[in-house]
Motif scaffolding. Sequence first.
Motif, PDB file in Angstrom:
ATOM      1  N   ASP A  93      -4.918   0.482   4.700  1.00 33.48           N
ATOM      2  CA  ASP A  93      -3.554   0.618   5.194  1.00 33.48           C
ATOM      3  C   ASP A  93      -2.599  -0.419   4.621  1.00 33.48           C
ATOM      4  OD1 ASP A  93      -4.382   2.721   6.825  1.00 33.48           O
ATOM      5  OD2 ASP A  93      -4.985   1.345   8.421  1.00 33.48           O
TER       6      ASP A  93
ATOM      7  N   GLU B  17       7.651   5.626   3.025  1.00 29.84           N
ATOM      8  CA  GLU B  17       6.302   6.086   3.354  1.00 29.84           C
ATOM      9  C   GLU B  17       6.126   7.557   3.007  1.00 29.84           C
ATOM     10  OE1 GLU B  17       5.538   5.238   7.420  1.00 29.84           O
ATOM     11  OE2 GLU B  17       5.374   3.068   7.131  1.00 29.84           O
TER      12      GLU B  17
ATOM     13  N   CYS C 103      -1.082   1.958  -2.895  1.00 29.33           N
ATOM     14  CA  CYS C 103      -2.302   2.395  -2.208  1.00 29.33           C
ATOM     15  C   CYS C 103      -3.149   1.197  -1.796  1.00 29.33           C
ATOM     16  CB  CYS C 103      -3.114   3.341  -3.093  1.00 29.33           C
ATOM     17  SG  CYS C 103      -3.521   2.688  -4.712  1.00 29.33           S
TER      18      CYS C 103
ATOM     19  N   TYR D 152      -5.937   6.638   0.057  1.00 29.71           N
ATOM     20  CA  TYR D 152      -5.424   5.378   0.598  1.00 29.71           C
ATOM     21  C   TYR D 152      -3.965   5.130   0.223  1.00 29.71           C
ATOM     22  CZ  TYR D 152     -10.449   4.510   1.127  1.00 29.71           C
ATOM     23  OH  TYR D 152     -11.785   4.615   1.431  1.00 29.71           O
TER      24      TYR D 152
ATOM     25  N   THR E  39      -0.214   4.405   0.648  1.00 32.05           N
ATOM     26  CA  THR E  39       0.545   3.779   1.735  1.00 32.05           C
ATOM     27  C   THR E  39       2.044   4.010   1.602  1.00 32.05           C
ATOM     28  OG1 THR E  39       0.708   1.676   0.549  1.00 32.05           O
ATOM     29  CG2 THR E  39      -1.196   1.975   1.995  1.00 32.05           C
TER      30      THR E  39
END
Length: 395
Positions: free
Chosen positions: A49, A24, A42, A61, A63
């Motif tokens: 998410d 992450e 993303c 966005y 992730t």
Amino acid sequence: MYIDIYKDQLLPAELFGKQVLYTEQFVSREEVPEDWHCYDLCGTDRKPDKPMKLADSALIYRTGTVLSPQPLKRTTTLERKVKDLFSPYGKPVTLAEFCQQQHLPCPQDPRKFILRPASPEEAGLFYALPPEKDEELGAIGHVRIDFGHEGKEFWHTWWPRGPKERNTPEFKQELGEVVDELRKNVLKSLGSMRRYCWGHNGEISGGHCCQNYGYVVETGRYLYRLRCNPTEGDYQAYLSCFDKQAQQLGLTDQGRQMLKDTADPALSHSYDWYVIEHINTPERRVDHDLPLEEAIQLYANLDCEDKRLGVTKDGIAAVDLMIRYDGREWLSEDRLKSDSFKDDPVVADAAAKLQQMLDEQPSVGRITFASGEENPRTLEEYEAKPDQGMTMGGF
């Protein structure tokens, strides 16, 4: 925050039917191993998410990040849909453990010098210091850096802050190597500095116009403190350099007195002759506690381009006498600049023997001197030559 892919653990995963590593956290693209590939996962407006797309770099966005030993998309393709083709599994592993599990050759960490973020207590050491503090810390000087037009150039100036004898060829070579490596990440450009500071902590107090950041590189002999000021219209970095050996001597009154005693001809002194080979390489080796004749013989027989012979006096003061470096060989005049050695008859006798050895060798590829004397002009001209491998213009 950025993850150290060579030390920290990542999560094994399957993506497009291929084995990859996932985190992450951010991965610095400059640290990705050669022939490996790094992408961002993303989400979308509807599912911000959840990993829905794979891209070289995701601005919104995002992730997580994927590290793969093989390409996962064409270079001409901006994005690739992921949907349900991404599946993390198992326990976190290191890069080395992943390669062992997948029967892959493990990439070696290419970094020779690794920065650590400064602690809050160190903040004051990254700014200008009074002369007495510089002396105590063994300061050599600092490099002042700015990124010039549009933050993509590299301008630098060297400012001495200590005795000239600390600015040795060995130090110059290592400083060049340190800066060359830092130019691959934090000193690559103003944009790279901002990204590095954002992702590696290091915040220090004391900046006037913006938040400053401090990082430390420590090697066997030297310590480097890099202060980053990632803003336009000002100098963006100061790399201060310190000699840890001089620092150890300067921390106590006892150490200063011991160093002063080495220059007293009324006292008896001990001499430890040493030979160093393969300077600044993993093969570096030091032989010490040698008699002078044995040290001379060892030095002469070494088939090594970077080597030196020197002496440690009373276990506290050291100086290199004979140096071979960058295809040249010379008798160093550093001993004549030091109170501990300049009037020492034992060291003068050793220098005469080394000069005789030089005189008996072929003159090609070495610096010659008048019999029994130094040639300061020749030596200064040589020491002004930029170090090999230096891509920052030399000092």
